[in-house]
Design a protein around this motif. Sequence first.
Motif, PDB file in Angstrom:
ATOM      1  N   UNK A 141      80.663  14.877  35.803  1.00 18.79           N
ATOM      2  CA  UNK A 141      81.104  13.844  36.742  1.00 18.79           C
ATOM      3  C   UNK A 141      81.704  14.433  38.016  1.00 18.79           C
ATOM      4  N   UNK A 142      82.516  15.475  37.865  1.00 22.29           N
ATOM      5  CA  UNK A 142      83.128  16.068  39.066  1.00 22.29           C
ATOM      6  C   UNK A 142      82.065  16.737  39.926  1.00 22.29           C
ATOM      7  N   UNK A 143      81.028  17.307  39.293  1.00 22.45           N
ATOM      8  CA  UNK A 143      79.914  17.883  40.066  1.00 22.45           C
ATOM      9  C   UNK A 143      79.180  16.790  40.840  1.00 22.45           C
ATOM     10  N   UNK A 144      78.958  15.647  40.176  1.00 19.69           N
ATOM     11  CA  UNK A 144      78.266  14.522  40.828  1.00 19.69           C
ATOM     12  C   UNK A 144      79.065  14.018  42.026  1.00 19.69           C
ATOM     13  N   UNK A 145      80.383  13.934  41.854  1.00 17.05           N
ATOM     14  CA  UNK A 145      81.230  13.441  42.939  1.00 17.05           C
ATOM     15  C   UNK A 145      81.095  14.312  44.192  1.00 17.05           C
ATOM     16  N   UNK A 146      80.873  15.616  43.973  1.00 16.56           N
ATOM     17  CA  UNK A 146      80.743  16.532  45.115  1.00 16.56           C
ATOM     18  C   UNK A 146      79.501  16.230  45.951  1.00 16.56           C
ATOM     19  N   UNK A 147      78.545  15.507  45.369  1.00 16.44           N
ATOM     20  CA  UNK A 147      77.304  15.177  46.088  1.00 16.44           C
ATOM     21  C   UNK A 147      77.409  13.855  46.848  1.00 16.44           C
ATOM     22  N   UNK A 148      78.522  13.155  46.710  1.00 16.68           N
ATOM     23  CA  UNK A 148      78.628  11.793  47.250  1.00 16.68           C
ATOM     24  C   UNK A 148      79.109  11.736  48.695  1.00 16.68           C
ATOM     25  N   UNK A 149      79.426  12.901  49.257  1.00 21.88           N
ATOM     26  CA  UNK A 149      79.823  12.920  50.655  1.00 21.88           C
ATOM     27  C   UNK A 149      81.290  12.572  50.861  1.00 21.88           C
TER      28      UNK A 149
END
Length: 343
Positions: free
Chosen positions: A221-229
């Motif tokens: 989840x924290x990795x995904x958040x890094x892709x959200x801008x």
Amino acid sequence: MNKLLPTSSAGSLPKPVWLAEPETLWSPWKLHGDALIDGKQDALRVALHEQQVAGTDIVSDGEQTRQHFVTTFIEHLNGVDFNNRKTVKIRDRYDASVPCVVGPVSRSKPVFVADAEFLRQQTTQPIKWALPGPMTMVDTLYDEHYQSREKLAWEFAKILNQEAKELEAAGVDIIQFDEPAFNVFFDEVNDWGIACLEKAIEGLKCETAVHICYGYGIKANTDWKKTLGTQWRQYEEVFPKLQTSNIDIISLECHNSHVPIELLALIRGKKVMVGAIDVATHSIETPEEVASTLRAALKYVDADKLYPCTNCGMAPLPRSVARAKLSALSAGAEIVRKELSAT
């Protein structure tokens, strides 16, 4: 709730080390048979006590009797084969081995009602109980039978409605449906996800909530958040329709997230559980940091509709960290309460 800014946690709290492996999702139980039943009840008592010591106003079971916020409910249903597993990508983020839907799904007996009755016996405080939402349940399975996410979601909504009515009868004050999938599958949310949620709350007289977050503080989840801008605007896609829905409370993630606070204007009129505690870090918020998040939210949410909360569940955190975060939430809410009473 008569109290201004009543605090609560979004859902799970860490389990005691004697019950399950700490800081681990889907951790297997360390006890068996009658010892496990007793151990779960003891853990529920401990979780309640820790909330009370921290000053939490709306208490929960801390999800002490379940391994996972979705699959433990599904385990008790007919039509799902846990021995027949497939690997699927959950919420378009990470692979997980999940059970298969092999026939019509149904609920032959209550799942959490006895636990809710037990919690009700332990306290006179308002109780919140979390259930998985229909769309998030669908997203945590492999469907061999219906072969339609929407059809399966409608079946789950009917089952959830049965469970919710019995939880209400057991004395639960707020029934919360966890729908992290609402932050991912926007077209489906607006086409049928919110309608399914309304089916799940049909006929309830207690308050209802939907919790939409960006997930536990786990690496996927924290990795995904890094892709959200720099701006997380996912809520913008679903808030307008939720604002006109029959759901009473909307629970969302605010603190340390990149959610523009002005998006709260889209759900004006609803009660809002504002996530003022970051569950993806071990650092403890100061009461002033919590208060700052709540003050920002108060620009868009009336004070009598604002419920300070955590961003998500805290199961993967150390118990000492979770306790300290709950205490910070209460202290921050108290700062803002005093400010509001002085104006």
